[in-house]
Enzyme design. Structure first.
Site, mmCIF file in Angstrom:
data_model
loop_
_atom_site.group_PDB
_atom_site.id
_atom_site.type_symbol
_atom_site.label_atom_id
_atom_site.label_comp_id
_atom_site.label_asym_id
_atom_site.label_seq_id
_atom_site.Cartn_x
_atom_site.Cartn_y
_atom_site.Cartn_z
ATOM 1 N N THR A 127 -31.589 77.253 -120.637
ATOM 2 C CA THR A 127 -32.440 77.917 -121.620
ATOM 3 C C THR A 127 -32.663 77.046 -122.851
ATOM 4 O OG1 THR A 127 -32.458 79.797 -123.143
ATOM 5 C CG2 THR A 127 -30.305 79.029 -122.461
ATOM 6 N N ASP A 128 -33.741 77.314 -123.561
ATOM 7 C CA ASP A 128 -33.971 76.609 -124.837
ATOM 8 C C ASP A 128 -32.995 77.082 -125.912
ATOM 9 O OD1 ASP A 128 -35.031 79.161 -125.274
ATOM 10 O OD2 ASP A 128 -37.009 78.470 -125.934
ATOM 11 N N GLU A 129 -32.298 78.222 -125.655
ATOM 12 C CA GLU A 129 -31.411 78.763 -126.694
ATOM 13 C C GLU A 129 -30.217 77.850 -126.970
ATOM 14 O OE1 GLU A 129 -30.602 82.908 -126.673
ATOM 15 O OE2 GLU A 129 -32.602 83.435 -125.973
ATOM 16 N N TYR A 153 -24.092 84.102 -125.631
ATOM 17 C CA TYR A 153 -24.907 83.760 -124.456
ATOM 18 C C TYR A 153 -25.259 82.276 -124.452
ATOM 19 C CZ TYR A 153 -29.227 83.000 -121.793
ATOM 20 O OH TYR A 153 -30.179 82.469 -120.962
ATOM 21 N N LYS A 157 -24.226 79.160 -121.928
ATOM 22 C CA LYS A 157 -25.204 78.340 -121.194
ATOM 23 C C LYS A 157 -25.027 76.856 -121.563
ATOM 24 C CE LYS A 157 -28.104 79.498 -118.771
ATOM 25 N NZ LYS A 157 -28.130 79.745 -117.294
HETATM 26 P P1 NAD Z 1 -31.476 88.205 -114.768
HETATM 27 O O1 NAD Z 1 -30.432 88.786 -115.654
HETATM 28 O O2 NAD Z 1 -32.734 88.960 -114.540
HETATM 29 O O3 NAD Z 1 -30.854 87.893 -113.327
HETATM 30 C C1 NAD Z 1 -29.593 87.313 -113.149
HETATM 31 C C2 NAD Z 1 -29.217 87.431 -111.673
HETATM 32 O O4 NAD Z 1 -27.928 86.794 -111.498
HETATM 33 C C3 NAD Z 1 -29.065 88.873 -111.184
HETATM 34 O O5 NAD Z 1 -29.678 89.024 -109.935
HETATM 35 C C4 NAD Z 1 -27.560 89.054 -111.067
HETATM 36 O O6 NAD Z 1 -27.174 89.983 -110.066
HETATM 37 C C5 NAD Z 1 -27.116 87.635 -110.702
HETATM 38 N N1 NAD Z 1 -25.718 87.365 -111.045
HETATM 39 C C6 NAD Z 1 -25.093 87.636 -112.219
HETATM 40 N N2 NAD Z 1 -23.788 87.274 -112.132
HETATM 41 C C7 NAD Z 1 -23.615 86.760 -110.891
HETATM 42 C C8 NAD Z 1 -22.491 86.196 -110.206
HETATM 43 N N3 NAD Z 1 -21.286 86.115 -110.790
HETATM 44 N N4 NAD Z 1 -22.662 85.744 -108.947
HETATM 45 C C9 NAD Z 1 -23.872 85.835 -108.335
HETATM 46 N N5 NAD Z 1 -24.960 86.371 -108.926
HETATM 47 C C10 NAD Z 1 -24.828 86.826 -110.185
HETATM 48 O O7 NAD Z 1 -31.760 86.766 -115.377
HETATM 49 P P2 NAD Z 1 -33.145 85.972 -115.528
HETATM 50 O O8 NAD Z 1 -33.796 86.399 -116.777
HETATM 51 O O9 NAD Z 1 -33.862 86.000 -114.245
HETATM 52 O O10 NAD Z 1 -32.573 84.501 -115.786
HETATM 53 C C11 NAD Z 1 -32.212 83.672 -114.696
HETATM 54 C C12 NAD Z 1 -31.663 82.362 -115.215
HETATM 55 O O11 NAD Z 1 -32.650 81.716 -116.025
HETATM 56 C C13 NAD Z 1 -30.429 82.513 -116.117
HETATM 57 O O12 NAD Z 1 -29.573 81.436 -115.856
HETATM 58 C C14 NAD Z 1 -30.984 82.422 -117.515
HETATM 59 O O13 NAD Z 1 -30.010 81.895 -118.395
HETATM 60 C C15 NAD Z 1 -32.125 81.448 -117.321
HETATM 61 N N6 NAD Z 1 -33.250 81.581 -118.250
HETATM 62 C C16 NAD Z 1 -33.840 82.802 -118.440
HETATM 63 C C17 NAD Z 1 -34.951 82.888 -119.283
HETATM 64 C C18 NAD Z 1 -35.660 84.208 -119.524
HETATM 65 O O14 NAD Z 1 -36.549 84.267 -120.375
HETATM 66 N N7 NAD Z 1 -35.337 85.271 -118.814
HETATM 67 C C19 NAD Z 1 -35.438 81.741 -119.924
HETATM 68 C C20 NAD Z 1 -34.789 80.519 -119.701
HETATM 69 C C21 NAD Z 1 -33.709 80.457 -118.841
HETATM 70 O O1 DAU Z 2 -35.457 81.654 -124.841
HETATM 71 C C1 DAU Z 2 -35.024 81.900 -123.552
HETATM 72 C C2 DAU Z 2 -34.206 83.176 -123.518
HETATM 73 O O2 DAU Z 2 -35.111 84.247 -123.689
HETATM 74 C C3 DAU Z 2 -33.393 83.344 -122.244
HETATM 75 O O3 DAU Z 2 -32.446 82.302 -122.154
HETATM 76 C C4 DAU Z 2 -32.685 84.706 -122.230
HETATM 77 O O4 DAU Z 2 -32.022 84.881 -120.981
HETATM 78 C C5 DAU Z 2 -33.742 85.777 -122.401
HETATM 79 O O5 DAU Z 2 -33.110 87.047 -122.464
HETATM 80 C C6 DAU Z 2 -34.558 85.544 -123.677
HETATM 81 O O6 DAU Z 2 -33.730 85.742 -124.847
HETATM 82 P P1 DAU Z 2 -34.268 86.516 -126.152
HETATM 83 O O7 DAU Z 2 -33.113 87.020 -126.897
HETATM 84 O O8 DAU Z 2 -35.249 85.674 -126.875
HETATM 85 O O9 DAU Z 2 -35.086 87.709 -125.413
HETATM 86 P P2 DAU Z 2 -35.184 89.277 -125.741
HETATM 87 O O10 DAU Z 2 -36.245 89.838 -124.866
HETATM 88 O O11 DAU Z 2 -33.853 89.931 -125.746
HETATM 89 O O12 DAU Z 2 -35.718 89.284 -127.251
HETATM 90 C C7 DAU Z 2 -36.945 88.653 -127.597
HETATM 91 C C8 DAU Z 2 -37.115 88.807 -129.096
HETATM 92 O O13 DAU Z 2 -37.336 90.191 -129.402
HETATM 93 C C9 DAU Z 2 -35.898 88.406 -129.919
HETATM 94 O O14 DAU Z 2 -36.329 87.833 -131.149
HETATM 95 C C10 DAU Z 2 -35.180 89.723 -130.190
HETATM 96 C C11 DAU Z 2 -36.325 90.711 -130.290
HETATM 97 N N1 DAU Z 2 -36.044 92.087 -129.821
HETATM 98 C C12 DAU Z 2 -35.462 92.259 -128.602
HETATM 99 C C13 DAU Z 2 -35.205 93.523 -128.136
HETATM 100 C C14 DAU Z 2 -34.530 93.736 -126.792
HETATM 101 C C15 DAU Z 2 -36.439 93.171 -130.601
HETATM 102 O O15 DAU Z 2 -36.999 93.002 -131.700
HETATM 103 N N2 DAU Z 2 -36.198 94.425 -130.118
HETATM 104 C C16 DAU Z 2 -35.581 94.648 -128.917
HETATM 105 O O16 DAU Z 2 -35.356 95.838 -128.541
#
Ligand code: NAD
Ligand code: DAU
Length: 349
Positions: A127-129, A153, A157
């Site tokens: 992630t970019d985080e 988190y 990562k």
């Molecule tokens: P998600 O939470 O939707 O899905 C995570 C999946 O991992 C689920 O299916 C869960 O059952 C599985 N999982 C969790 N723990 C596990 C374990 N111990 N063994 C096997 N499976 C397990 O997550 P997502 O949003 O699809 O993100 C996927 C990946 O991409 C993560 O590594 C996250 O850090 C990264 N990522 C997400 C975003 C985003 O915006 N969602 C952005 C950048 C990177």
């Molecule tokens: O940047 C990549 C990341 O983006 C991934 O690595 C994470 O897995 C993914 O969850 C996401 O993280 P964020 O914290 O940015 O996403 P989230 O949807 O939780 O929140 C987006 C923005 O909105 C953040 O500034 C927090 C704000 N927010 C979020 C929620 C859930 C609100 O204002 N209200 C809310 O209820």
């Protein structure tokens, strides 16, 4: 082997790989936490090159058996705890899954593959985080940006990324990492901002905006991320890291307004009908102010660029959630856990 393939991004990756490469076996390895839902994969269930394995990445024996049984030569690691707010209330599971789980995968891949690493790849999705928080006037993150995670988190990562690099250096494991910005699109669990807002508008519930709503994220349509992952699997250079982003910065309040307009229009409500649902709530602790990604490297080296603009992507996303209210309801009610019980005949705990 796509770990976390029953989650949001993983299900798009598994669907894309299964459909595009009919002669390649795609193994989804997922422990089905609350975020995993095999209902996200029903449309590829019938494909002969797709298999689901119910397993935990912290379980070395299960990982080893799967790699050996299917002759896995490429691991794409998406399994993770992914929600920042949950990491604030329950950080330990983030260390267990994201750090120990990734380390277990690395260790097991090294053990099974041994010196025979030709044609093998361990590709870790990050992630970019990990880069921390930008000020409004700062330039975007690039591959050289120093790691400075600020939430449990992102710390977990960052730690997993360091282990991946360490295994590349120490054991010669062919590794790639990509760091992506915020994804959105179909099948995202409605705890994340975009699906939460759409669902709350639909149900006329308050829309919680943290702090002042000025925090900025760089949004990317999930299918563009899946396309980048596909490209990196096939053309990425081992030892490299790639930043992936939408080039599309927006603050949370601007985003919420767009979602209100789109959703109200589809629901046939008058313009601005849901404006009053916006509710400013206590800010997230340590809330990162801004993320932005410079994706020049993957664009110039591999030719990837986002193909779906924000307005088009948000419209597709809102349409999908409105057409799939059954999916939303099964997830918000907890009934989605029954897909697994029906298909595999035993209860998920
Ligand atoms: P998600 O939470 O939707 O899905 C995570 C999946 O991992 C689920 O299916 C869960 O059952 C599985 N999982 C969790 N723990 C596990 C374990 N111990 N063994 C096997 N499976 C397990 O997550 P997502 O949003 O699809 O993100 C996927 C990946 O991409 C993560 O590594 C996250 O850090 C990264 N990522 C997400 C975003 C985003 O915006 N969602 C952005 C950048 C990177
Ligand atoms: O940047 C990549 C990341 O983006 C991934 O690595 C994470 O897995 C993914 O969850 C996401 O993280 P964020 O914290 O940015 O996403 P989230 O949807 O939780 O929140 C987006 C923005 O909105 C953040 O500034 C927090 C704000 N927010 C979020 C929620 C859930 C609100 O204002 N209200 C809310 O209820």
């Amino acid at each position: 082997m796509v770990t976390g393939g029953a989650g949001f991004i993983g299900s798009h990756v598994a669907r894309r790989l299964t459909r595009r490469y009919p002669n390649v076996k795609v193994i989804v390895f997922d422990s089905l936490t609350y975020a995993g839902n095999i209902g996200n994969l029903t449309d590829i269930d019938g494909q002969t090159n797709y298999r689901f394995v119910h397993g935990d990445i912290t379980d070395g024996a299960a990982v080893e058996n799967t790699i050996r049984e299917y002759g896995v030569d490429c691991i794409v690691n998406l399994a993770a705890e992914s929600h920042v707010d949950r990491s604030i209330t329950d950080p330990l599971i983030f260390a267990r899954t994201n750090v120990l789980g990734t380390l277990t995968l690395l260790h097991t891949a090294c053990m099974v593959w041994g010196d025979d690493t030709g044609g093998k790849l361990f590709y870790h999705i990050s992630t970019d985080e990990v880069f921390g928080s930008l000020g409004f006037g700062d330039g975007p993150f690039n591959e050289e940006t120093r790691y400075a995670p600020r939430s449990p988190y992102s710390a977990s990562k960052a730690s997993s990324d360091h282990f991946v690099r360490a295994f590349g250096e120490t054991y010669g494991l062919p590794v790639i990492i990509s760091n992506c910005s915020n994804n959105y699109g179909p099948y995202q669990f409605p705890e994340k901002l975009i699906p939460l807002v759409i669902n709350n508008i639909r149900n006329e519930q308050p829309i919680p905006v943290y702090g002042t709503g000025e925090n900025v994220r760089d949004w990317l349509f999930v299918e563009d991320h899946a396309a980048a992952i596909d490209l990196i699997i096939h053309r990425g250079r081992p030892g490299e890291t790639y930043n992936i982003g939408g080039g599309c910065e927006l603050n949370n309040l601007q985003l919420v307004k767009k979602l209100i307009n789109l959703t109200d229009r589809i629901l046939g409500r008058p313009e601005g009908a849901s404006d009053g649902l916006v509710t400013f709530v206590r800010d997230r602790s340590g809330h990162d102010l801004r993320y932005a990604i410079d994706h020049t490297k993957i664009t110039s080296e591999l030719g990837w660029r986002p193909s779906t603009g924000l307005d088009e992507g948000l419209a597709k996303t809102v349409d999908w959630y409105m057409e799939n209210t059954g999916w939303l309801e099964s997830v918000t009610s907890g009934r989605y856990r029954e897909y697994y019980d029906r298909q595999y005949g035993n209860k998920l705990t």
